[in-house]
Design a protein around this motif. Structure first.
Motif, PDB file in Angstrom:
ATOM      1  N   THR A   1      -7.617  -6.437   0.040  1.00  9.56           N
ATOM      2  CA  THR A   1      -6.653  -5.600   0.747  1.00  9.56           C
ATOM      3  C   THR A   1      -6.505  -6.141   2.162  1.00  9.56           C
ATOM      4  O   THR A   1      -7.482  -6.579   2.773  1.00  9.56           O
TER       5      THR A   1
ATOM      6  N   LEU B   1       0.818  -1.210   0.000  1.00 10.64           N
ATOM      7  CA  LEU B   1       0.000   0.000   0.000  1.00 10.64           C
ATOM      8  C   LEU B   1       0.851   1.259   0.000  1.00 10.64           C
ATOM      9  O   LEU B   1       0.390   2.323  -0.405  1.00 10.64           O
TER      10      LEU B   1
ATOM     11  N   HIS C   1      -8.705  -4.325  -8.601  1.00  6.58           N
ATOM     12  CA  HIS C   1      -8.482  -4.556  -7.176  1.00  6.58           C
ATOM     13  C   HIS C   1      -9.509  -5.558  -6.676  1.00  6.58           C
ATOM     14  O   HIS C   1     -10.678  -5.483  -7.009  1.00  6.58           O
TER      15      HIS C   1
ATOM     16  N   ALA D   1      -2.278  -4.730  -1.223  1.00  8.75           N
ATOM     17  CA  ALA D   1      -3.481  -4.823  -2.030  1.00  8.75           C
ATOM     18  C   ALA D   1      -3.243  -5.883  -3.099  1.00  8.75           C
ATOM     19  O   ALA D   1      -2.117  -6.010  -3.598  1.00  8.75           O
TER      20      ALA D   1
END
Length: 171
Positions: free
Chosen positions: A160, A141, A157, A165
């Motif tokens: 996380t 991150l 994405h 991530a």
């Protein structure tokens, strides 16, 4: 063509360079890996190649010989200059149809869009491999530039945790 000739032709094409508008992604040679590990400069490297990640990968080829295969790691060569400006690779073999990708471009060539261009090309190549349906990448991150690379390369994405991530591209 005999089946052994077809197999040889298939293996040769699998090791073929991947060419994009501005880059050539070509397999590492054992001599190049040895030069990186031995800290020996080559004339066809950018002044700041290899970076730390390149040294780590080159040092692991003995332990992971498949990484030198057709779906392994490649050097990123700038077409205009012919210089190696980074590396990109797939962590072969796939696990349940999923491959991880990693990449790095030397500081002197960052900001030119080379990383997304190379990532798009190698991910497309990986997704064409038998049994591969997903290419993933994990980024810290604290590295927003790497997040932008993946987003520009078409990755999405999907997870996380506290420090990283995860991004993926589906076939």
């Amino acid at each position: 063509m005999s089946s052994s000739s077809a197999s040889a032709a298939s293996a040769a094409s699998a090791h073929a360079d991947l060419t994009t508008d501005r880059l050539v992604l070509r397999p590492w040679t054992t001599a190049e890996a040895a030069a990186v590990v031995g800290d020996t400069r080559r004339a066809d490297w950018a002044d700041d190649f290899p970076a730390e990640g390149d040294r780590v990968v080159a040092g692991l080829f003995g332990q992971y010989p498949d990484w030198l295969g057709p779906y392994g790691h490649r050097l990123v060569v700038e077409r205009d200059s012919g210089l190696v400006v980074g590396s990109i690779g797939l962590f072969w073999p796939p696990a349940d149809g999923t491959l991880e990708i990693g990449y790095g471009i030397v500081a002197s060539r960052r900001g030119r869009g080379y990383a997304p261009e190379a990532t798009r090309a190698l991910a497309a190549y990986a997704l064409a491999a038998p049994g591969v349906h997903t290419v993933v990448a994990t980024v810290e991150l604290t590295n927003p530039a790497s997040v932008r690379v993946l987003e520009k390369a078409g990755f999405h994405h999907w997870a996380t945790d506290e420090q990283t991530a995860r991004y993926r591209l589906l076939a």
